[in-house]
Design a protein around this motif. Structure first.
Motif, mmCIF file in Angstrom:
data_model
loop_
_atom_site.group_PDB
_atom_site.id
_atom_site.type_symbol
_atom_site.label_atom_id
_atom_site.label_comp_id
_atom_site.label_asym_id
_atom_site.label_seq_id
_atom_site.Cartn_x
_atom_site.Cartn_y
_atom_site.Cartn_z
ATOM 1 N N GLU A 358 0.828 -1.091 0.055
ATOM 2 C CA GLU A 358 -0.120 0.156 -0.014
ATOM 3 C C GLU A 358 0.869 1.122 -0.077
ATOM 4 O O GLU A 358 1.938 1.374 0.625
ATOM 5 N N THR A 359 0.456 2.356 -0.858
ATOM 6 C CA THR A 359 1.217 3.588 -0.968
ATOM 7 C C THR A 359 0.396 4.668 -0.253
ATOM 8 O O THR A 359 -0.677 4.532 -0.103
ATOM 9 N N GLY A 360 1.215 5.762 0.018
ATOM 10 C CA GLY A 360 0.476 6.957 0.405
ATOM 11 C C GLY A 360 0.951 7.430 1.788
ATOM 12 O O GLY A 360 0.985 6.589 2.707
ATOM 13 N N PRO A 361 1.278 8.762 1.829
ATOM 14 C CA PRO A 361 1.971 9.234 3.273
ATOM 15 C C PRO A 361 0.905 9.863 3.857
ATOM 16 O O PRO A 361 1.169 10.481 5.199
ATOM 17 N N ILE A 362 -0.449 10.111 3.710
ATOM 18 C CA ILE A 362 -1.359 10.867 4.661
ATOM 19 C C ILE A 362 -1.905 10.069 5.239
ATOM 20 O O ILE A 362 -1.796 10.494 6.546
ATOM 21 N N ALA A 363 -2.876 9.474 4.849
ATOM 22 C CA ALA A 363 -3.880 8.645 5.959
ATOM 23 C C ALA A 363 -3.322 7.356 6.407
ATOM 24 O O ALA A 363 -2.890 6.434 5.503
ATOM 25 N N SER A 364 -3.359 7.251 7.722
ATOM 26 C CA SER A 364 -2.832 5.852 8.162
ATOM 27 C C SER A 364 -3.853 4.663 7.659
ATOM 28 O O SER A 364 -5.006 5.220 7.913
ATOM 29 N N ASN A 365 -3.459 3.701 7.589
ATOM 30 C CA ASN A 365 -4.505 2.559 7.024
ATOM 31 C C ASN A 365 -4.176 1.506 8.223
ATOM 32 O O ASN A 365 -3.150 0.959 8.598
ATOM 33 N N GLU A 366 -5.156 0.416 8.263
ATOM 34 C CA GLU A 366 -4.955 -0.637 8.944
ATOM 35 C C GLU A 366 -5.572 -1.924 8.415
ATOM 36 O O GLU A 366 -6.536 -1.992 7.673
ATOM 37 N N LEU A 367 -4.553 -2.967 8.618
ATOM 38 C CA LEU A 367 -4.908 -4.487 7.981
ATOM 39 C C LEU A 367 -4.971 -5.220 9.118
ATOM 40 O O LEU A 367 -4.126 -5.200 9.976
ATOM 41 N N MET A 368 -5.522 -6.323 8.854
ATOM 42 C CA MET A 368 -5.313 -7.970 9.723
ATOM 43 C C MET A 368 -4.717 -8.773 8.625
ATOM 44 O O MET A 368 -5.224 -8.801 7.478
ATOM 45 N N ILE A 369 -3.716 -9.422 9.427
ATOM 46 C CA ILE A 369 -3.335 -10.623 8.461
ATOM 47 C C ILE A 369 -3.522 -11.978 9.428
ATOM 48 O O ILE A 369 -2.973 -12.099 10.558
ATOM 49 N N PRO A 370 -4.517 -12.846 8.945
ATOM 50 C CA PRO A 370 -4.731 -14.046 9.940
ATOM 51 C C PRO A 370 -3.821 -14.711 10.014
ATOM 52 O O PRO A 370 -2.816 -14.849 8.824
ATOM 53 N N ILE A 371 -3.313 -15.560 11.202
ATOM 54 C CA ILE A 371 -2.191 -16.158 11.134
ATOM 55 C C ILE A 371 -2.453 -17.724 11.250
ATOM 56 O O ILE A 371 -3.438 -18.050 12.109
ATOM 57 N N PRO A 372 -1.925 -18.496 10.180
ATOM 58 C CA PRO A 372 -2.423 -19.894 10.123
ATOM 59 C C PRO A 372 -2.422 -20.702 11.770
ATOM 60 O O PRO A 372 -1.394 -20.529 12.406
ATOM 61 N N PRO A 373 -3.289 -21.591 11.789
ATOM 62 C CA PRO A 373 -3.473 -22.011 13.136
ATOM 63 C C PRO A 373 -2.084 -22.916 13.351
ATOM 64 O O PRO A 373 -1.631 -23.095 14.749
ATOM 65 N N GLN A 374 -1.130 -23.317 12.560
ATOM 66 C CA GLN A 374 -0.168 -24.283 12.855
ATOM 67 C C GLN A 374 0.935 -23.482 13.235
ATOM 68 O O GLN A 374 2.117 -23.913 13.983
ATOM 69 N N LEU A 375 0.881 -21.959 12.809
ATOM 70 C CA LEU A 375 1.764 -21.025 13.533
ATOM 71 C C LEU A 375 1.351 -20.395 14.730
ATOM 72 O O LEU A 375 2.183 -19.865 15.639
ATOM 73 N N SER A 376 0.237 -20.329 14.914
ATOM 74 C CA SER A 376 -0.381 -19.427 15.890
ATOM 75 C C SER A 376 -0.702 -20.357 17.428
ATOM 76 O O SER A 376 -0.773 -19.708 18.523
ATOM 77 N N GLU A 377 -0.578 -21.687 17.239
ATOM 78 C CA GLU A 377 -0.658 -22.542 18.435
ATOM 79 C C GLU A 377 0.402 -23.178 18.719
ATOM 80 O O GLU A 377 0.671 -24.177 19.420
ATOM 81 N N GLN A 378 1.525 -22.200 18.576
ATOM 82 C CA GLN A 378 2.910 -23.012 19.006
ATOM 83 C C GLN A 378 3.435 -22.018 20.112
ATOM 84 O O GLN A 378 4.795 -22.480 20.767
ATOM 85 N N GLY A 379 2.444 -21.457 21.097
ATOM 86 C CA GLY A 379 2.920 -20.708 22.248
ATOM 87 C C GLY A 379 3.565 -19.289 22.015
ATOM 88 O O GLY A 379 2.758 -18.546 21.284
ATOM 89 N N GLN A 380 4.495 -18.887 22.309
ATOM 90 C CA GLN A 380 5.211 -17.834 22.142
ATOM 91 C C GLN A 380 5.340 -17.275 20.714
ATOM 92 O O GLN A 380 5.780 -18.327 20.010
ATOM 93 N N LEU A 381 4.722 -16.191 20.031
ATOM 94 C CA LEU A 381 4.790 -16.013 18.564
ATOM 95 C C LEU A 381 5.963 -14.785 18.401
ATOM 96 O O LEU A 381 6.063 -13.943 19.091
ATOM 97 N N SER A 382 7.082 -15.223 17.467
ATOM 98 C CA SER A 382 7.701 -14.267 16.936
ATOM 99 C C SER A 382 7.293 -13.833 15.358
ATOM 100 O O SER A 382 6.924 -14.494 14.788
ATOM 101 N N VAL A 383 7.495 -12.434 15.495
ATOM 102 C CA VAL A 383 7.082 -11.798 14.018
ATOM 103 C C VAL A 383 8.136 -10.898 13.688
ATOM 104 O O VAL A 383 8.786 -10.266 14.328
ATOM 105 N N LYS A 384 8.330 -10.980 12.324
ATOM 106 C CA LYS A 384 9.366 -10.295 11.693
ATOM 107 C C LYS A 384 8.901 -9.257 10.561
ATOM 108 O O LYS A 384 8.057 -9.718 9.495
ATOM 109 N N VAL A 385 9.203 -8.013 10.832
ATOM 110 C CA VAL A 385 8.716 -6.997 9.741
ATOM 111 C C VAL A 385 9.924 -6.619 8.786
ATOM 112 O O VAL A 385 10.877 -5.904 9.495
ATOM 113 N N LYS A 386 10.041 -6.970 7.655
ATOM 114 C CA LYS A 386 10.999 -6.311 6.816
ATOM 115 C C LYS A 386 10.666 -5.260 5.933
ATOM 116 O O LYS A 386 9.478 -5.357 5.063
ATOM 117 N N MET A 387 11.479 -4.314 6.014
ATOM 118 C CA MET A 387 11.149 -3.232 5.167
ATOM 119 C C MET A 387 12.323 -2.107 4.616
ATOM 120 O O MET A 387 13.397 -2.404 5.441
#
Length: 529
Positions: A358-387
């Motif tokens: 998504e592009t644009g510097p003015i309005a902030s946008n919000e998105l949800m990304i569903p996490i697959p059950p095999q990854l969300s049910e492993q206890g502590q969750l680690s997420v990496k954001v690359k940019m």
């Protein structure tokens, strides 16, 4: 937003690539493409209309009229694909055969009764006036795609959304979904859309997507348009970029954003934000609130300036698609893509989750990304954001617990009122079809929507869909910086050239936000010659 080949003309696309942005008051003057000057007589003191045709031909008219919004008739010269003269005198051109057009005559695009031609025409030779900083650095001035407001009196910083920021040309028309962060029990809802830039906005469809949520619930939309409701958000226990802690910036959507400064030598240089979330056993969705920095604005304006008087040639090539389009998208992905990965404990590796572009510097946008059950049910969750360093501003990253997919209702406006502008009808924006709303700088429209009836304890949570494209108006300051060899090197991803671009951006980076928000369209006087 939102910015690559072996031949300049086929390279066309990229730097026009990212996000929309513009500005201010304007004068008009005449230009012709540099490679055409060897074959076209000097007409720089006259108005012109350059028409780029699907078969590769170019018509240059010094006078013209549009008949029934179907045919352009005028006096001028027709050039073949190699830009040799093929005919002169009276010409007749079917608008259906036009890829893109360019003119230095403001009146030619202000005549909305000639809408089909207006929707394909770039205005050239716009002189920005009224802001000292714009004169110093034209690549830092305010600009936007269509901006949307719940309260029409709000300043641009309060815009709830900006539409189709990456759709810089007719063939790139696209649907953009935005979270306008609003919920209501009222039976009707009004939204204001404005053109606050030096651009032609061609809006094909505007609609709301609404879901009913209960008291205490929140809701977020996915990139695909699904909506999930949830009652609880979990903030990260740790958020690190190198040795920097970013937890405070990411805990809530309060405008206190995480951002970094760009690399001094490489605008593609990646940084990694690593987040840790506490132990859990629930179904999860990652919620991220973000906007882009002004890096894409600077690169876009730079690319347009290097195109200079040949901007029409480049955009005609964009319209043809093919290899040039794919190469443009390749560079765009490198430059302004936010990649999200989740650590897979069982396989002991990072697993790609989503790529946001998504592009644009003015309005902030919000998105949800569903996490697959095999990854969300492993206890502590680690997420990496690359940019890319310096390309994004992130306001919140959190985990929605037990998100529930909701039934979405699509609603088109029932009424459109022209607040400022010459025309507009509600049917222009109620379907993806040939009827479009053409919005010029300063135009403003009010849209009324009828919402589903809510029961006690229910509320309608609203999201916006906008479909269309926009055309930048070429400024005199950009045209004066024409440098097609440099454009070619950038499009071919020449490392030395991108290093120079990084250093040029760094010279203005710490002033970009200040300049952008203090040179808004509404602050400037409109001058027409």
């Amino acid at each position: 937003m939102k910015t690559l080949k072996h031949l300049i003309i086929i390279s066309v696309g990229v730097l026009a690539l990212l996000a929309c942005q513009h500005n201010l008051s304007h004068q008009f003057r005449q230009h012709l493409g540099s490679h055409e000057i060897s074959t076209i007589p000097d007409t720089t003191q006259q108005t012109f209309l350059k028409i780029y045709l699907a078969n590769g031909d170019l018509a240059v008219l010094d006078s013209w009229l549009v008949e029934d919004d179907k045919i352009v008739r005028g006096s001028g010269t027709m050039y073949d694909y190699n830009r040799s003269i093929s005919s002169t005198g009276q010409l007749s051109i079917d608008i259906d055969d036009i890829l893109i057009a360019e003119t230095n005559d403001l009146a030619a695009i202000q005549s909305k009764d000639k809408g089909r031609l207006t929707a394909l025409t770039i205005l050239s030779g716009v002189t920005v006036a009224g802001a000292i900083y714009c004169a110093i650095n034209p690549k830092a001035c305010f600009g936007s795609c269509p901006t949307f407001y719940i309260d029409a009196a709000d300043p641009v910083m309060a815009a709830r959304a900006e539409g189709f920021s990456s759709s810089i040309s007719p063939s790139l028309k696209a649907l953009d979904r935005d979270d306008i962060a609003y919920q209501t029990q009222d039976p009707s809802f009004c939204l204001t859309v404005k053109n606050e830039a030096l651009e032609t906005h061609v809006i094909d469809e505007l609609f709301l997507e609404t879901v009913k949520i209960s008291d205490g619930q929140m809701a977020s939309q996915t990139m695909e348009g699904d909506v999930y409701a949830y009652s609880e958000l979990m903030t990260p226990s740790s958020a690190l970029v190198d040795d920097r802690c970013a937890v405070a910036e990411l805990q809530s959507g309060d405008g206190y954003e995480y951002f970094s400064l760009a690399d001094s030598n490489d605008l593609f240089h990646q940084e990694e934000l690593i987040l840790q979330f506490p132990h859990h056993t629930k179904k999860l969705g990652l919620v991220i609130e973000f906007r882009q920095s002004l890096m894409t604005t600077f690169v876009l304006y730079s690319g347009l300036s290097f195109m200079g008087t040949n901007v029409g040639e480049y955009f005609a090539e964009i319209e043809k698609g093919g290899r040039s389009r794919r190469m443009m998208e390749s560079v765009f992905d490198r430059f302004s893509q936010l990649d999200i990965e989740v650590w897979d404990l069982q396989r002991e590796r990072w697993t790609p989750l989503e790529s946001i572009s998504e592009t644009g510097p003015i309005a902030s946008n919000e998105l949800m990304i569903p996490i697959p059950p095999q990854l969300s049910e492993q206890g502590q969750l680690s997420v990496k954001v690359k940019m890319s360093k310096g390309a994004w501003r992130i306001d919140r990253i959190a985990l929605a617990q037990e998100p529930l997919k909701m039934e979405v209702q699509k609603i088109h406006p029932s009424h459109l009122a022209v607040i400022q502008g010459s025309c507009g009808q509600v049917q222009d924006v109620t379907a993806e079809d040939d009827e479009v709303l053409i919005s010029l700088p300063g135009d403003e429209y009010s849209l009324e929507y009828h919402l589903p009836t809510c029961s006690d304890g229910e509320t309608n949570r609203l999201f916006l869909g906008s479909r269309g494209y926009y055309l930048e108006w070429m400024r005199t300051d950009w045209i004066q910086d024409q440098d097609e060899p440099r454009l070619k090197r950038l499009l071919m991803q020449n490392k030395k050239e991108w290093k120079i671009m990084a250093r040029e951006y760094k010279a203005y980076e710490d002033q970009m936000e200040w300049a952008f928000w203090n040179t808004t369209y509404s602050q400037l006087e409109m001058i027409e010659l």
